[in-house]
Write a protein that holds these residues in place. Structure first.
Motif, PDB file in Angstrom:
ATOM      1  N   ILE A 629       1.181  -1.252  -0.182  1.00  0.00           N
ATOM      2  CA  ILE A 629       0.043   0.401  -0.016  1.00  0.00           C
ATOM      3  C   ILE A 629       0.952   1.317   0.715  1.00  0.00           C
ATOM      4  CG2 ILE A 629      -2.047   1.812   1.316  1.00  0.00           C
ATOM      5  CD1 ILE A 629      -3.249  -1.445   1.888  1.00  0.00           C
ATOM      6  N   GLY A 630       0.573   2.113  -0.679  1.00  0.00           N
ATOM      7  CA  GLY A 630       1.166   3.225  -0.576  1.00  0.00           C
ATOM      8  C   GLY A 630       1.881   3.483  -1.844  1.00  0.00           C
ATOM      9  N   LEU A 631       2.343   2.508  -2.649  1.00  0.00           N
ATOM     10  CA  LEU A 631       3.322   2.738  -3.711  1.00  0.00           C
ATOM     11  C   LEU A 631       3.743   3.915  -4.643  1.00  0.00           C
ATOM     12  CD1 LEU A 631       2.913  -1.556  -4.459  1.00  0.00           C
ATOM     13  CD2 LEU A 631       4.095  -0.230  -2.535  1.00  0.00           C
ATOM     14  N   PRO A 632       4.623   4.626  -4.810  1.00  0.00           N
ATOM     15  CA  PRO A 632       5.065   4.961  -5.770  1.00  0.00           C
ATOM     16  C   PRO A 632       4.304   5.168  -7.379  1.00  0.00           C
ATOM     17  CG  PRO A 632       6.652   5.047  -4.253  1.00  0.00           C
ATOM     18  CD  PRO A 632       6.104   3.823  -4.531  1.00  0.00           C
ATOM     19  N   HIS A 633       3.230   6.224  -7.716  1.00  0.00           N
ATOM     20  CA  HIS A 633       2.380   5.047  -9.306  1.00  0.00           C
ATOM     21  C   HIS A 633       3.349   4.381 -10.105  1.00  0.00           C
ATOM     22  CE1 HIS A 633       4.434   8.910 -11.098  1.00  0.00           C
ATOM     23  NE2 HIS A 633       3.824   8.272 -11.996  1.00  0.00           N
ATOM     24  N   ASP A 634       4.579   4.909 -10.193  1.00  0.00           N
ATOM     25  CA  ASP A 634       5.389   4.291 -10.943  1.00  0.00           C
ATOM     26  C   ASP A 634       5.997   2.794 -10.875  1.00  0.00           C
ATOM     27  OD1 ASP A 634       7.269   5.939  -9.215  1.00  0.00           O
ATOM     28  OD2 ASP A 634       8.467   5.653 -10.953  1.00  0.00           O
ATOM     29  N   THR A 635       5.956   2.563 -10.194  1.00  0.00           N
ATOM     30  CA  THR A 635       6.679   1.168  -9.104  1.00  0.00           C
ATOM     31  C   THR A 635       5.883   0.010  -9.984  1.00  0.00           C
ATOM     32  OG1 THR A 635       6.836   2.550  -7.266  1.00  0.00           O
ATOM     33  CG2 THR A 635       6.667  -0.455  -7.274  1.00  0.00           C
ATOM     34  N   PRO A 636       3.764  -0.337  -9.643  1.00  0.00           N
ATOM     35  CA  PRO A 636       3.737  -1.220 -10.230  1.00  0.00           C
ATOM     36  C   PRO A 636       3.482  -1.865 -11.262  1.00  0.00           C
ATOM     37  CG  PRO A 636       1.629   0.055  -9.540  1.00  0.00           C
ATOM     38  CD  PRO A 636       3.361   0.687  -8.758  1.00  0.00           C
ATOM     39  N   PHE A 637       4.070  -0.728 -12.062  1.00  0.00           N
ATOM     40  CA  PHE A 637       4.363  -0.920 -13.814  1.00  0.00           C
ATOM     41  C   PHE A 637       5.855  -1.210 -13.972  1.00  0.00           C
ATOM     42  CE2 PHE A 637       5.931  -0.433 -17.748  1.00  0.00           C
ATOM     43  CZ  PHE A 637       5.327  -1.081 -19.404  1.00  0.00           C
ATOM     44  N   ASP A 638       6.883  -1.124 -13.140  1.00  0.00           N
ATOM     45  CA  ASP A 638       7.653  -1.719 -13.312  1.00  0.00           C
ATOM     46  C   ASP A 638       8.073  -2.503 -12.795  1.00  0.00           C
ATOM     47  OD1 ASP A 638       9.523   0.489 -14.049  1.00  0.00           O
ATOM     48  OD2 ASP A 638       9.485   1.273 -12.083  1.00  0.00           O
ATOM     49  N   TYR A 639       7.693  -3.681 -11.403  1.00  0.00           N
ATOM     50  CA  TYR A 639       6.814  -5.066 -11.525  1.00  0.00           C
ATOM     51  C   TYR A 639       6.056  -5.853 -12.357  1.00  0.00           C
ATOM     52  CZ  TYR A 639       8.741  -4.420  -6.436  1.00  0.00           C
ATOM     53  OH  TYR A 639       9.843  -4.174  -5.554  1.00  0.00           O
ATOM     54  N   ALA A 640       5.732  -5.202 -13.045  1.00  0.00           N
ATOM     55  CA  ALA A 640       4.384  -6.108 -13.707  1.00  0.00           C
ATOM     56  C   ALA A 640       4.999  -6.558 -15.002  1.00  0.00           C
ATOM     57  CB  ALA A 640       3.574  -5.159 -14.613  1.00  0.00           C
ATOM     58  N   ILE A 641       6.267  -5.979 -15.514  1.00  0.00           N
ATOM     59  CA  ILE A 641       7.021  -5.705 -16.379  1.00  0.00           C
ATOM     60  C   ILE A 641       7.855  -6.845 -16.344  1.00  0.00           C
ATOM     61  CG2 ILE A 641       6.341  -3.434 -18.241  1.00  0.00           C
ATOM     62  CD1 ILE A 641       9.362  -3.339 -16.899  1.00  0.00           C
ATOM     63  N   ARG A 642       8.035  -7.301 -14.523  1.00  0.00           N
ATOM     64  CA  ARG A 642       9.277  -8.265 -14.378  1.00  0.00           C
ATOM     65  C   ARG A 642       7.919  -9.352 -13.831  1.00  0.00           C
ATOM     66  NH1 ARG A 642      11.065  -3.417 -14.660  1.00  0.00           N
ATOM     67  NH2 ARG A 642      13.397  -3.317 -15.427  1.00  0.00           N
ATOM     68  N   GLU A 910      -4.062  10.054 -17.043  1.00  0.00           N
ATOM     69  CA  GLU A 910      -3.142   9.899 -16.685  1.00  0.00           C
ATOM     70  C   GLU A 910      -2.016   9.115 -18.213  1.00  0.00           C
ATOM     71  OE1 GLU A 910      -0.280  10.750 -15.911  1.00  0.00           O
ATOM     72  OE2 GLU A 910      -0.008  10.593 -13.750  1.00  0.00           O
ATOM     73  N   VAL A 911      -1.701   9.624 -18.133  1.00  0.00           N
ATOM     74  CA  VAL A 911      -0.177   9.059 -19.391  1.00  0.00           C
ATOM     75  C   VAL A 911      -0.061   7.919 -19.009  1.00  0.00           C
ATOM     76  CG1 VAL A 911       2.116   9.417 -20.784  1.00  0.00           C
ATOM     77  CG2 VAL A 911       0.434  11.363 -19.737  1.00  0.00           C
ATOM     78  N   ALA A 912       0.130   6.806 -19.979  1.00  0.00           N
ATOM     79  CA  ALA A 912      -0.298   5.331 -20.269  1.00  0.00           C
ATOM     80  C   ALA A 912       1.461   5.250 -19.824  1.00  0.00           C
ATOM     81  CB  ALA A 912      -0.914   4.254 -21.168  1.00  0.00           C
ATOM     82  N   LYS A 913       1.209   4.184 -19.366  1.00  0.00           N
ATOM     83  CA  LYS A 913       2.710   3.309 -19.000  1.00  0.00           C
ATOM     84  C   LYS A 913       3.215   2.351 -20.075  1.00  0.00           C
ATOM     85  CE  LYS A 913       4.458   4.847 -14.722  1.00  0.00           C
ATOM     86  NZ  LYS A 913       5.009   6.431 -15.158  1.00  0.00           N
ATOM     87  N   VAL A 914       4.457   2.921 -21.288  1.00  0.00           N
ATOM     88  CA  VAL A 914       5.384   1.704 -22.161  1.00  0.00           C
ATOM     89  C   VAL A 914       6.406   1.133 -21.158  1.00  0.00           C
ATOM     90  CG1 VAL A 914       3.955   2.055 -23.974  1.00  0.00           C
ATOM     91  CG2 VAL A 914       6.474   2.614 -23.702  1.00  0.00           C
ATOM     92  N   PRO A 915       7.496   0.110 -22.020  1.00  0.00           N
ATOM     93  CA  PRO A 915       9.140  -0.433 -21.103  1.00  0.00           C
ATOM     94  C   PRO A 915       9.485   0.893 -21.936  1.00  0.00           C
ATOM     95  CG  PRO A 915       7.528  -1.671 -22.289  1.00  0.00           C
ATOM     96  CD  PRO A 915       6.611  -1.529 -22.725  1.00  0.00           C
ATOM     97  N   GLY A 916      10.144   1.500 -21.627  1.00  0.00           N
ATOM     98  CA  GLY A 916      11.238   3.041 -21.732  1.00  0.00           C
ATOM     99  C   GLY A 916      10.358   4.113 -21.220  1.00  0.00           C
ATOM    100  N   SER A 917       9.526   4.332 -21.066  1.00  0.00           N
ATOM    101  CA  SER A 917       8.791   5.535 -21.087  1.00  0.00           C
ATOM    102  C   SER A 917       9.324   6.522 -19.818  1.00  0.00           C
ATOM    103  CB  SER A 917       6.826   5.213 -20.366  1.00  0.00           C
ATOM    104  OG  SER A 917       7.276   5.015 -19.388  1.00  0.00           O
ATOM    105  N   TYR A 918      10.499   5.594 -19.272  1.00  0.00           N
ATOM    106  CA  TYR A 918      11.345   6.947 -18.166  1.00  0.00           C
ATOM    107  C   TYR A 918      11.182   8.199 -18.837  1.00  0.00           C
ATOM    108  CZ  TYR A 918      14.144   3.306 -18.934  1.00  0.00           C
ATOM    109  OH  TYR A 918      15.066   2.453 -19.744  1.00  0.00           O
ATOM    110  N   TYR A 919      11.944   6.980 -20.223  1.00  0.00           N
ATOM    111  CA  TYR A 919      12.622   8.782 -20.806  1.00  0.00           C
ATOM    112  C   TYR A 919      11.586  10.452 -21.280  1.00  0.00           C
ATOM    113  CZ  TYR A 919      17.784   7.865 -22.604  1.00  0.00           C
ATOM    114  OH  TYR A 919      18.902   7.169 -22.157  1.00  0.00           O
TER     115      TYR A 919
END
Length: 991
Positions: A629-642, A910-919
């Protein structure tokens, strides 16, 4: 050519800014018109500039009172006038006010305010003079609002001084006792319960700046008294009376019985945490492990003191009751700690049975001292004061007061304004360019500048000496003033070189602003209060040297023990890790034990996760929690792709849960056809506007960006501006798609993408909006940004820290883009730093139990109670930005503002995320910098950004097997497409 034109524009704007700095920020005289704004299309810019941006348009109480007294207004009259709350003379058309019965009293005004409303009374004054105003009122205890009742008061249509626009009537709170303990035997900080009843309160300024209640000068004859506000309450009466003077101690003592027999009784000990009431729910209890504190439990958390950091501002007051065994004279002492700010004293107004007994207690000084001290209330020579108490129940109250340091704060504020003016004059002279090849003669080129700077240095020296006198010793603030003075002296040594280093002026402004901020805090921590017969010695209040050694040893040993064992998991319970503070964790654990476990039979252990980065290491070690709980909004995607967290679409009832949240809130948690987290909090931006300034300028609230472009020249001609806007707020509504739907690259290269980027950079290049804004709230308060876009944090800051603006600012949806069919599109992204999510980790052996917990946690009832309890415990600045709109709508938002926020909510995407979207973020800012700062063509600059982002996205898509080694798309991400505003908020938005 464009750059040169821009520099000329900047120089011209600097001239206008100089005018602004001289005039200062505007304050409202429009409360009497309900803050109404002119209709769209009204004539703009045709105004008297002397009425705009004047900080002194409504003067301070101190200046007004001084003027009244010099003109002969007297306070020593015997007149008293009471108006029944039921005797309304008039009320606003929208006022929800009626006469009725409330909590045992008949014929009172029941004011169920829902927006900006007013009620008015007629007052007939026979004897002119200075009057204090006392109100008998009752807050609506059953309301969801937890903050004080905010009021503005006008006499005959005018606010005589700025403080009359921001008055407060306080609630009474009491901590819920006995304190409950967790499974480890540690106490859980109790929440406060609203125990408000019928109270009387003499109106004071809400900042605690004056020792006495506020006074109003009323001339003989009839007057109209108007109360304006938006907080519900019941009002029994308003009393206008002469102020009661408070004599000094010797005068009071000589007037008391001289032959009173000595009191033969034992000292009375009051545990400070056992309050009778407090007027702010955010005054919390604290755990302190000093061995002499009471109670002291070895190795366990025991909330045994009043938290000094939370009892430090405004008019925060605490009252304790006790029984005096005999009538007679007593001494009063406290066991206190005042070591929060090095060498800084704190001040309290001390009342006995509701009144300050003598003048020395109006602002009693608690000097700085390291560690806990036993302090008797005493005179300058250390002789304890004697208090005459009647047998039976008595009360002691202490209220924070800023009064002693207010003159210092005023001097520092004036010094800051002087620096702002001088900096503006300097920018006007230099055009904002530090040209090292130009020679200056500053005394000739800018007459008066050097003399004003020298005068400022002398004033700061005098201010420092006054501060030392008030504080009793030099402190960090007085030393900070020395530093600023030395900076000025350095500049004055070589005045003709000042234009080469204009940035130093801005740094000095920053130093003074930070020192001023520190000055407003008056912390004081209390453990016990002692009431001791005057003829008896004070009890032992401090630990002996050996006890201190013993306590240090015990604390050292206990420091190796921890009750927060996040690295271990109990297979018998659902393990939840929460990435928030301890109070958040304890509150959730309490609610889970009280509600979730009895309903489901699932035991839950909520652990404190101090750093979300620990998840990475613990997950790799196989010891991650069941639920995070209280995970930063970009954390779930990083775990999902792994493959590290659960795809929530696997649960049969996921679609039912999905509909409870805005579709746009799910976007960051989508990956490869699944959703991997539930949106927990949701933060986005809205538009804030100053009603007073816009009306003076003849401007209406803009609905579209074309409206903004039309109003900008008027703002800038008056030395004002609109805020810079983040790309995620601006670009989506202008038709930009950040990524292709298959996820293979950016969507920026479309013609709409280039047009949107150009429109964004044109805000600076074409329309002259500032390149950056360091502090929106401060600019909004001083009027330099009377309108702009900011997140919901700004809302809470303005509510708490800008009382002078009560009733003169509003909230509206962000300006949108009008479509061919006439609709206005307002798509906007959120503020990622304030958006958090909840997820289930893949290794869990309890996926169904975890899902049941997530559904419960994010349900409307639970989110509403969690947000309410959190705000009650910590104050309004802890407002919970729940993603559950059903819960959000029930939190204590001001109704008009809530409507605007919900209207914007439906356009959240909110803007969607894709692999590499951190750029993306990095390259968008690089592109903006090249175009706005460097003057590069917008298309060329954006193309460079597209190339960089596409390269990284392609590389990561290959890593996760969406693109093969030949660069061909193997499978699509199928990103969700949202084209319609969310209808889920419609039931709460008034048409």
């Amino acid at each position: 050519m464009e750059l040169k034109a821009l520099l000329r524009t900047r120089a011209w704007i600097s001239v206008m800014l100089a005018l602004l700095c001289v005039l200062g920020p505007t304050l409202s005289v429009l409360a009497d018109n309900n803050g109404a704004l002119p209709q769209a299309g009204s004539k703009a810019g045709s105004i008297d500039h002397t009425t705009i941006a004047s900080k002194n348009l409504i003067p301070t109480y101190a200046k007004v009172l001084d003027g009244w007294q010099k003109n002969g207004a007297k306070a020593n009259h015997n007149s008293s006038i009471t108006i029944s709350g039921s005797k309304l003379a008039a009320k606003s058309a929208n006022a929800n006010a009626a006469v009725g019965t409330y909590n045992g009293k008949n014929g009172v005004l029941i004011w169920s305010a829902k927006g900006d409303e007013w009620v008015e009374y007629e007052l007939d004054v026979a004897q002119g003079g200075l009057y204090a105003i006392e109100m008998s009122y009752h807050p609506f205890v059953d309301s969801r609002d937890r903050k004080p009742i905010a009021l503005g008061l006008t006499v005959d249509g005018l606010s005589p001084f700025i403080e009359s626009k921001s008055l407060e009537l306080y609630r009474h709170w009491k901590d819920k006792l006995p304190i409950v303990k967790d499974d480890n035997g540690d106490e859980i900080r109790p929440a406060a319960v609203d125990i408000s009843g019928w109270h009387t309160w003499e109106l004071r300024d809400m900042s605690g700046a004056y020792l006495d209640p506020l006074l109003w000068n009323l001339t003989p004859g009839k007057h109209k008294i108007r109360l304006s506000g938006s907080d519900p309450m019941a009002l029994e009466s308003i009393t206008f009376k002469s102020p009661v003077p408070v004599a000094d101690y010797l005068t009071v003592r000589n007037g008391l019985p001289k032959d009173a027999p000595p009191v033969q009784a034992e000292p009375i000990v009051i545990e400070a945490e056992h309050v009778e009431w407090k007027n702010d729910s955010s005054i919390t209890l604290a755990f302190d492990n000093d061995i002499a504190n009471s109670p002291y439990v070895r190795g366990k958390i025991s909330y045994n003191t009043i938290d000094g950091t939370h009892w430090s501002t405004k008019n925060q007051e605490i009252s304790w009751s006790f029984d005096a065994p005999e009538t007679g004279f007593y001494k009063i002492a406290v066991r206190e700690q005042q070591s929060f700010v090095s060498n800084r004293a704190s001040f309290r107004s001390i009342m006995i049975n509701g009144n300050v007994p003598f003048a020395e207690l109006k602002a009693y000084r608690f000097p700085y001292a390291s560690g806990w001290k036993g302090v008797a209330l005493a005179d300058d020579q250390g002789v304890p004061y004697e208090f005459y108490l009647q047998k039976g129940t008595n009360t002691i109250s202490m209220r924070v007061t800023q009064a002693p340091v207010i003159p210092i704060a005023a001097d520092m504020d004036e010094a800051t304004e002087t620096l702002v003016k001088l900096s503006s004059d300097l920018r006007t002279l230099t055009g904002g360019v530090d040209d090292k090849n130009r020679t200056w003669d500053l005394k000739k080129d800018l007459p008066g500048f050097v003399d004003q700077l020298q005068e400022l240095s002398d004033k700061l020296t005098a201010t420092r000496e006054q501060l030392i006198s008030i504080n009793g010793r030099p402190d960090a603030i007085s030393q900070g003033l020395v530093t600023v003075s030395k900076d000025i002296e350095t500049l004055l040594k070589y005045p003709d070189e000042i234009p080469y280093d204009a940035g130093r002026m801005n740094k000095m402004q920053g130093k003074l602003a930070e020192l001023l901020k520190q000055l407003s805090s008056q912390p004081l921590q209390l453990d016990r209060i002692y009431v001791v017969p005057a003829n008896k010695p004070l009890p032992k209040m401090e630990a002996t040297f050996m006890e201190k050694i013993q306590g240090s040893l015990i604390n050292f040993i206990n420091s190796f023990k921890t009750n927060e064992k996040s690295g271990t998991a109990d297979d018998q319970v659902l393990n939840v890790w929460m990435n928030r503070g301890r109070d958040y964790v304890n509150l959730l654990q309490t609610m889970a034990d009280e509600i979730f476990t009895p309903q489901t039979g699932i035991k839950v252990k909520v652990n404190l996760l101090k750093d979300d980065k620990l998840l990475l290491f613990m997950n790799a070690a196989g010891i991650a929690p069941d639920v995070g709980i209280g995970l930063p909004h970009d954390t779930p995607f990083d775990y999902a792709i792994r493959n590290g967290i659960y795809n929530l679409k696997q649960f049969p009832d996921f679609d039912e849960v999905y509909t409870k949240f805005a579709p746009g809130a799910w976007m960051p948690y989508f990956y490869d056809g699944g959703y991997y987290a539930v949106p927990e909090t949701q933060a986005f931006s809205v538009m804030y506007y100053r009603k007073d300034i816009l009306q003076n300028l003849g401007l209406s609230v803009p609905d579209t960006w074309d409206d903004v472009y039309r109003m900008l020249p008027v703002l800038q001609q008056n030395g004002m501006n609109f805020t810079p806007v983040e790309h995620s707020i601006f670009l989506q509504m202008h038709g930009l798609e950040y990524y292709k739907q298959d996820g293979s690259g950016t969507g920026l290269s479309s013609e709409k993408g280039f047009e949107a980027f150009k429109a964004w950079t044109d805000l600076q290049n074409k329309y002259g909006i500032d390149q950056k804004s360091d502090n929106f709230v401060q600019h909004f308060r001083n009027g330099s940004y009377p309108i702009g876009v900011a997140d919901l944090n700004a809302y809470l800051q303005l509510t708490v820290a800008a009382p002078e603006l009560n009733g003169v600012w509003g909230v509206a949806p962000i300006p949108g883009v009008k479509q061919e069919d006439g609709t206005v599109v307002r798509w906007t992204g959120g503020n990622g730093g304030d958006q958090f999510a909840s997820a289930i980790f893949k290794h869990t052996k309890k996926p169904q139990e975890s899902w049941e917990f997530l559904k419960w946690w994010m349900s409307a009832d639970v989110q509403e109670r969690y947000g309410t309890d959190l705000e009650t415990l910590n104050g309004v600045t802890f407002r919970w930005y729940t993603s559950n709109v059903d819960a959000f709508a029930k939190l204590p938002w001001k109704e008009d503002d809530k409507q605007a926020i919900l209207e914007q909510w439906k356009w959240f995407r909110e803007v969607a995320k894709v692999p590499g979207s951190y750029y993306m973020e990095r390259e968008m800012m690089n592109a903006w910098t090249r175009t706005v700062i460097g003057g590069e063509n917008y298309r060329t600059s954006l193309e460079s950004a597209i190339k960089e982002v596409d390269r990284e996205v392609k590389r990561k898509m290959q890593e996760f097997h969406f693109i093969d080694t030949n660069g061909n798309l193997v499978r699509s991400l199928n990103l969700p497409v949202i084209t319609k505003p969310w209808e889920g908020v419609d039931k709460y938005v008034k048409k």
